[in-house]
Design an enzyme around this catalytic site. Structure first.
Site, short mmCIF file in Angstrom:
data_model
loop_
_atom_site.label_atom_id
_atom_site.label_comp_id
_atom_site.label_asym_id
_atom_site.label_seq_id
_atom_site.Cartn_x
_atom_site.Cartn_y
_atom_site.Cartn_z
N ASP A 272 29.13 35.72 43.42
CA ASP A 272 29.13 34.72 42.34
C ASP A 272 28.23 33.54 42.72
O ASP A 272 27.48 33.03 41.89
CB ASP A 272 30.55 34.18 42.09
CG ASP A 272 31.24 34.89 40.93
OD1 ASP A 272 30.98 36.10 40.75
OD2 ASP A 272 32.03 34.25 40.22
N LYS B 8 34.27 36.81 59.20
CA LYS B 8 34.94 35.60 59.71
C LYS B 8 35.54 35.99 61.06
O LYS B 8 36.75 35.86 61.30
CB LYS B 8 36.00 35.14 58.69
CG LYS B 8 36.63 33.79 59.00
CD LYS B 8 35.70 32.60 58.80
CE LYS B 8 36.38 31.31 59.26
NZ LYS B 8 35.44 30.16 59.31
N ASP C 216 31.59 31.18 56.03
CA ASP C 216 31.42 29.79 55.59
C ASP C 216 29.98 29.35 55.74
O ASP C 216 29.40 28.70 54.86
CB ASP C 216 32.39 28.85 56.33
CG ASP C 216 32.41 29.04 57.84
OD1 ASP C 216 31.80 30.02 58.35
OD2 ASP C 216 33.02 28.20 58.53
N TYR D 12 42.06 43.19 48.94
CA TYR D 12 42.25 43.59 47.54
C TYR D 12 43.26 44.73 47.41
O TYR D 12 43.95 44.85 46.41
CB TYR D 12 40.93 44.06 46.92
CG TYR D 12 40.14 42.97 46.25
CD1 TYR D 12 39.72 41.86 46.96
CD2 TYR D 12 39.80 43.06 44.90
CE1 TYR D 12 38.97 40.87 46.35
CE2 TYR D 12 39.05 42.08 44.29
CZ TYR D 12 38.65 40.99 45.00
OH TYR D 12 37.91 40.01 44.38
N ASP E 144 32.97 39.22 46.92
CA ASP E 144 33.33 38.72 45.59
C ASP E 144 32.85 37.29 45.44
O ASP E 144 32.19 36.92 44.46
CB ASP E 144 34.86 38.79 45.41
CG ASP E 144 35.32 38.18 44.10
OD1 ASP E 144 34.69 38.49 43.07
OD2 ASP E 144 36.29 37.40 44.11
C1 IPM Z 1 34.22 40.90 40.20
C2 IPM Z 1 35.43 40.27 39.56
C3 IPM Z 1 36.65 41.13 39.88
C4 IPM Z 1 36.81 41.18 41.39
C5 IPM Z 1 37.97 40.65 39.22
C6 IPM Z 1 37.81 40.49 37.73
C7 IPM Z 1 39.11 41.56 39.55
O1 IPM Z 1 35.59 38.97 40.01
O2 IPM Z 1 33.88 42.04 39.82
O3 IPM Z 1 33.62 40.27 41.04
O4 IPM Z 1 37.40 40.28 41.98
O5 IPM Z 1 36.35 42.15 41.97
MG MG Z 2 34.00 38.30 41.21
#
Ligand code: IPM
Ligand code: MG
Length: 329
Positions: A224, A164, A196, A113, A220
């Site tokens: 999700d 990884k 993975d 990042y 990240d």
């Molecule tokens: C998160 C989001 C952010 C990230 C984006 C919006 C930059 O996906 O907070 O997980 O990738 O960190």
């Molecule tokens: Mg995210």
């Protein structure tokens, strides 16, 4: 604001698209000044269609990355907990997710990042390429690993470090340092998993995890994925802490511009982020639990926003859900 003997002074500041609109900057200097002076920042989600075509430096996401960096909020806690009331809201079988309680600890201020160099360039051959740099220093890995082990000590004493290492040098190094730090916590069981496989295990048998410790980009993606185990990302709060528990608190979800202004968003992730703020920055577990219990109570009352709605429940909008939580408090 005053409650439970805790006096909190609140100030408001712009970030993301609001920052761009107000000051031409997704993280305006005035906002930076305020958050640096504060003990904690409670943040809404950023992003909106109207900002999608701006140059990258001016886009809302840039404001988000900059506030994390400015606060040195390297330890991002993303809990994935399944409320018994919502066990059917998950797309996974109830028996796989019922009772689930995972803490994902994502390193938040390093990795690909922020790694330099990065860019889009033209090679001598004339071909263009895009490139980013994945990198972690030992101290960056060490400090987040310590946070992970300490959190595990208060939970089920298991840390699964995700990397990884079969392909990436950065990950090999990550694994070496995490293993080293782990020796200081003999009461915590440390395991390692490739990312993975971790992605697969999260949907195959998620209850095997207690604390998942991982880098910025893997965290990240996995967070999700984990959110869906709980039914809706609209339920998930997050805390991002510096070395002194100063924190940035935000819902895990984005700004969902497609439903903006319709009063149908789920406010619970933000409300639960405020609970995390009381827990981690202000060390008021009692007050944090009061908020969490109020959320439980409205779920028990059958109130549901659209994202967690099922037949037989009472569908409510964002404002009504918020009011119900306040009432339950
Ligand atoms: C998160 C989001 C952010 C990230 C984006 C919006 C930059 O996906 O907070 O997980 O990738 O960190
Ligand atoms: Mg995210």
């Amino acid at each position: 604001m005053r409650g439970d003997g805790l006096k909190i002074e609140m100030e408001y500041a712009h970030i993301g698209g609001a920052g761009y609109d107000a000051a031409g900057d997704p993280f305006p200097p005035a906002t930076e000044k305020l958050v640096l002076a504060a003990d904690a920042a409670l943040m809404g989600a950023v992003g909106g269609y109207q900002y999608d075509t701006l140059p990258r430096e001016l886009r809302p996401e840039r404001g988000l990355l900059r506030i994390r960096k400015a606060l040195n909020a390297f330890a991002n806690l993303r809990p994935a907990t399944v409320y018994p009331e919502l066990v059917n809201a998950s797309t996974l079988k109830p028996e796989l997710v019922s009772g689930l309680d995972i803490m994902i600890l994502r390193e938040l201020t390093g990795d690909i990042y922020f790694g330099q160099p990065r860019g889009i360039r033209t090679l001598d051959s004339g071909e263009r390429e895009g490139f980013d740099t994945m990198r972690y220093t030992a101290s960056e890995i060490r400090r987040v690993a310590h946070v992970g082990f300490r959190i595990a000590q208060k939970r089920n004493r298991k840390v699964c470090s995700v990397d990884k290492a079969n392909v990436l040098d950065t990950s090999m190094f990550w694994r070496e340092i995490v293993t080293e730090v782990g020796k200081e916590y003999p009461d915590v069981a440390l395991s390692h998993m490739y990312v993975d496989n971790a992605a697969m295990q999260l949907v195959r048998a998620p209850k095997q995890f207690d604390v998942i410790l991982t880098g910025n980009i893997f965290g990240d993606i996995l967070s999700d994925e984990a959110s869906m185990l709980t039914g809706s990302i609209g339920m998930l709060p997050s805390a991002s802490l510096d070395a002194n528990n100063k924190g940035l608190y935000e819902p895990c979800h984005g700004s969902a511009p497609d439903i903006a202004g319709k009063d149908i968003a789920n406010p619970l992730a933000t409300i639960l982020s405020a609970a995390m703020m009381l827990r981690y920055t202000f060390a008021r577990e009692d007050a944090a639990q009061r908020i969490e219990n109020a959320v439980r109570k409205v779920l028990q009352q059958g109130l549901r926003t659209a994202d967690i709605y099922e037949d037989g429940m009472k569908k409510v909008g964002c404002a009504a859900m918020g009011d119900a939580v306040v009432k339950a408090l």
